[in-house]
Motif scaffolding. Structure first.
Motif, PDB file in Angstrom:
ATOM      1  N   UNK A  93       1.034   1.101  21.569  1.00 31.40           N
ATOM      2  CA  UNK A  93       1.712   0.532  22.736  1.00 31.40           C
ATOM      3  C   UNK A  93       1.143  -0.839  23.091  1.00 31.40           C
ATOM      4  N   UNK A  94      -0.170  -0.964  23.056  1.00 28.99           N
ATOM      5  CA  UNK A  94      -0.835  -2.229  23.383  1.00 28.99           C
ATOM      6  C   UNK A  94      -0.431  -3.311  22.383  1.00 28.99           C
ATOM      7  N   UNK A  95      -0.492  -2.973  21.102  1.00 28.69           N
ATOM      8  CA  UNK A  95      -0.135  -3.959  20.075  1.00 28.69           C
ATOM      9  C   UNK A  95       1.324  -4.383  20.194  1.00 28.69           C
ATOM     10  N   UNK A  96       2.185  -3.446  20.493  1.00 27.83           N
ATOM     11  CA  UNK A  96       3.607  -3.764  20.652  1.00 27.83           C
ATOM     12  C   UNK A  96       3.821  -4.670  21.860  1.00 27.83           C
ATOM     13  N   UNK A  97       3.219  -4.336  22.970  1.00 27.20           N
ATOM     14  CA  UNK A  97       3.384  -5.134  24.192  1.00 27.20           C
ATOM     15  C   UNK A  97       2.814  -6.540  24.035  1.00 27.20           C
ATOM     16  N   UNK A  98       1.677  -6.642  23.354  1.00 29.11           N
ATOM     17  CA  UNK A  98       1.012  -7.943  23.199  1.00 29.11           C
ATOM     18  C   UNK A  98       1.565  -8.746  22.029  1.00 29.11           C
ATOM     19  N   UNK A  99       2.233  -8.065  21.097  1.00 24.73           N
ATOM     20  CA  UNK A  99       2.728  -8.748  19.911  1.00 24.73           C
ATOM     21  C   UNK A  99       1.615  -9.183  18.975  1.00 24.73           C
ATOM     22  N   UNK A 100       0.458  -8.529  19.107  1.00 25.40           N
ATOM     23  CA  UNK A 100      -0.717  -8.856  18.282  1.00 25.40           C
ATOM     24  C   UNK A 100      -1.530  -7.595  18.030  1.00 25.40           C
ATOM     25  N   UNK A 101      -2.398  -7.673  17.045  1.00 28.88           N
ATOM     26  CA  UNK A 101      -3.277  -6.549  16.761  1.00 28.88           C
ATOM     27  C   UNK A 101      -4.374  -6.460  17.819  1.00 28.88           C
ATOM     28  N   UNK A 102      -4.954  -5.289  17.938  1.00 30.49           N
ATOM     29  CA  UNK A 102      -6.058  -5.107  18.874  1.00 30.49           C
ATOM     30  C   UNK A 102      -7.206  -6.038  18.514  1.00 30.49           C
ATOM     31  N   UNK A 103      -7.484  -6.163  17.239  1.00 33.38           N
ATOM     32  CA  UNK A 103      -8.543  -7.071  16.791  1.00 33.38           C
ATOM     33  C   UNK A 103      -8.276  -8.498  17.258  1.00 33.38           C
ATOM     34  N   UNK A 104      -7.032  -8.966  17.131  1.00 30.69           N
ATOM     35  CA  UNK A 104      -6.689 -10.317  17.580  1.00 30.69           C
ATOM     36  C   UNK A 104      -6.828 -10.456  19.099  1.00 30.69           C
ATOM     37  N   UNK A 105      -6.477  -9.423  19.837  1.00 29.23           N
ATOM     38  CA  UNK A 105      -6.626  -9.472  21.289  1.00 29.23           C
ATOM     39  C   UNK A 105      -8.104  -9.628  21.651  1.00 29.23           C
ATOM     40  N   UNK A 106      -8.961  -8.832  21.006  1.00 27.62           N
ATOM     41  CA  UNK A 106     -10.401  -8.935  21.254  1.00 27.62           C
ATOM     42  C   UNK A 106     -10.910 -10.339  20.939  1.00 27.62           C
ATOM     43  N   UNK A 107     -10.525 -10.865  19.782  1.00 27.77           N
ATOM     44  CA  UNK A 107     -11.016 -12.176  19.349  1.00 27.77           C
ATOM     45  C   UNK A 107     -10.492 -13.293  20.250  1.00 27.77           C
ATOM     46  N   UNK A 108      -9.196 -13.261  20.536  1.00 29.61           N
ATOM     47  CA  UNK A 108      -8.570 -14.354  21.291  1.00 29.61           C
ATOM     48  C   UNK A 108      -8.812 -14.271  22.793  1.00 29.61           C
ATOM     49  N   UNK A 109      -8.807 -13.065  23.342  1.00 30.84           N
ATOM     50  CA  UNK A 109      -8.827 -12.911  24.792  1.00 30.84           C
ATOM     51  C   UNK A 109     -10.072 -12.217  25.330  1.00 30.84           C
ATOM     52  N   UNK A 110     -10.793 -11.515  24.475  1.00 28.70           N
ATOM     53  CA  UNK A 110     -11.999 -10.807  24.890  1.00 28.70           C
ATOM     54  C   UNK A 110     -11.754  -9.351  25.243  1.00 28.70           C
ATOM     55  N   UNK A 111     -12.855  -8.624  25.334  1.00 31.62           N
ATOM     56  CA  UNK A 111     -12.762  -7.187  25.604  1.00 31.62           C
ATOM     57  C   UNK A 111     -12.194  -6.883  26.986  1.00 31.62           C
ATOM     58  N   UNK A 112     -12.547  -7.683  27.994  1.00 33.47           N
ATOM     59  CA  UNK A 112     -12.041  -7.417  29.341  1.00 33.47           C
ATOM     60  C   UNK A 112     -10.511  -7.471  29.381  1.00 33.47           C
ATOM     61  N   UNK A 113      -9.944  -8.467  28.697  1.00 36.27           N
ATOM     62  CA  UNK A 113      -8.480  -8.577  28.656  1.00 36.27           C
ATOM     63  C   UNK A 113      -7.872  -7.384  27.925  1.00 36.27           C
ATOM     64  N   UNK A 114      -8.510  -6.977  26.833  1.00 36.06           N
ATOM     65  CA  UNK A 114      -8.015  -5.801  26.113  1.00 36.06           C
ATOM     66  C   UNK A 114      -8.065  -4.563  27.005  1.00 36.06           C
ATOM     67  N   UNK A 115      -9.179  -4.359  27.705  1.00 35.54           N
ATOM     68  CA  UNK A 115      -9.319  -3.159  28.547  1.00 35.54           C
ATOM     69  C   UNK A 115      -8.273  -3.146  29.664  1.00 35.54           C
ATOM     70  N   UNK A 116      -7.912  -4.303  30.188  1.00 31.92           N
ATOM     71  CA  UNK A 116      -6.851  -4.360  31.208  1.00 31.92           C
ATOM     72  C   UNK A 116      -5.520  -3.916  30.606  1.00 31.92           C
ATOM     73  N   UNK A 117      -5.215  -4.391  29.399  1.00 35.54           N
ATOM     74  CA  UNK A 117      -3.987  -3.954  28.714  1.00 35.54           C
ATOM     75  C   UNK A 117      -4.037  -2.454  28.438  1.00 35.54           C
ATOM     76  N   UNK A 118      -5.208  -1.974  28.057  1.00 41.77           N
ATOM     77  CA  UNK A 118      -5.374  -0.562  27.739  1.00 41.77           C
ATOM     78  C   UNK A 118      -5.162   0.303  28.984  1.00 41.77           C
TER      79      UNK A 118
END
Length: 172
Positions: A40-65
């Motif tokens: 769901x996260x990857x679909x909503x973001x249009x990117x892989x979880x790894x890319x979200x972590x690299x580009x936006x950081x863990x805090x941004x990923x956890x908010x999406x999660x």
């Protein structure tokens, strides 16, 4: 169990436990649907979880999660698999209270070949085995406190894990 609506069953556990694979098998056995919040996260973001972590950081990923888990708990009535770290959020922990939660446990020796412990796992960068062990030290107590059932997946095929879950949890 409470009268809470939502998923028939929620799977939690670390990477390599088999949540997605076993979740699909359980959904087929119960004639229901399967949903994975990581997908769901990857679909909503249009990117892989790894890319979200690299580009936006863990805090941004956890908010999406957090948002993905809350949405899935409200909308989905089948089998739901949560990302390995989703349970660390206190709001998610509260939302899981009273629900049927199965903790799929696995040891490092069995998780490692399943996930490869490679660079596509952002929290396992550096020394993947050591990082996995540190994650589990933090997460294991949360997994066990939330679970209504724990099923170990070591030395079991996905079908055997499904059968073990089915032996412990009755169909909705």
């Amino acid at each position: 169990m409470s009268d809470t609506t939502g998923p028939a069953l929620i799977l939690v556990g670390p990477p390599g436990a088999g949540k997605s694979t076993v979740g699909r098998l359980l959904a087929m056995a119960w004639g229901t649907t399967f949903r994975d919040t990581d997908h769901d996260i990857e679909t909503a973001a249009g990117r892989s979880i790894s890319d979200i972590f690299i580009d936006d950081g863990e805090d941004a990923f956890r908010a999406l999660e957090r948002a993905a888990v809350a949405t899935a708990l409200a909308e989905h009535d089948g089998i739901l698999a949560l990302g390995g770290g989703a349970v660390l959020d206190e709001g998610t922990q509260a939302a899981l209270a009273g629900r049927r939660v199965v903790y799929l446990s696995v040891t490092l020796a069995h998780a490692s070949p399943r996930v490869g412990l490679s660079g596509n796992r952002p929290l396992l960068v550096g020394s993947p085995r050591r990082q996995w062990q540190l994650l589990m030290e933090a997460r294991r107590p949360v997994y066990t406190s939330l679970a209504t059932v724990e099923v170990n997946t070591d030395n079991r095929s996905p079908e055997q894990v499904r059968d073990a879950v089915l032996a412990e949890v009755s169909a909705p």
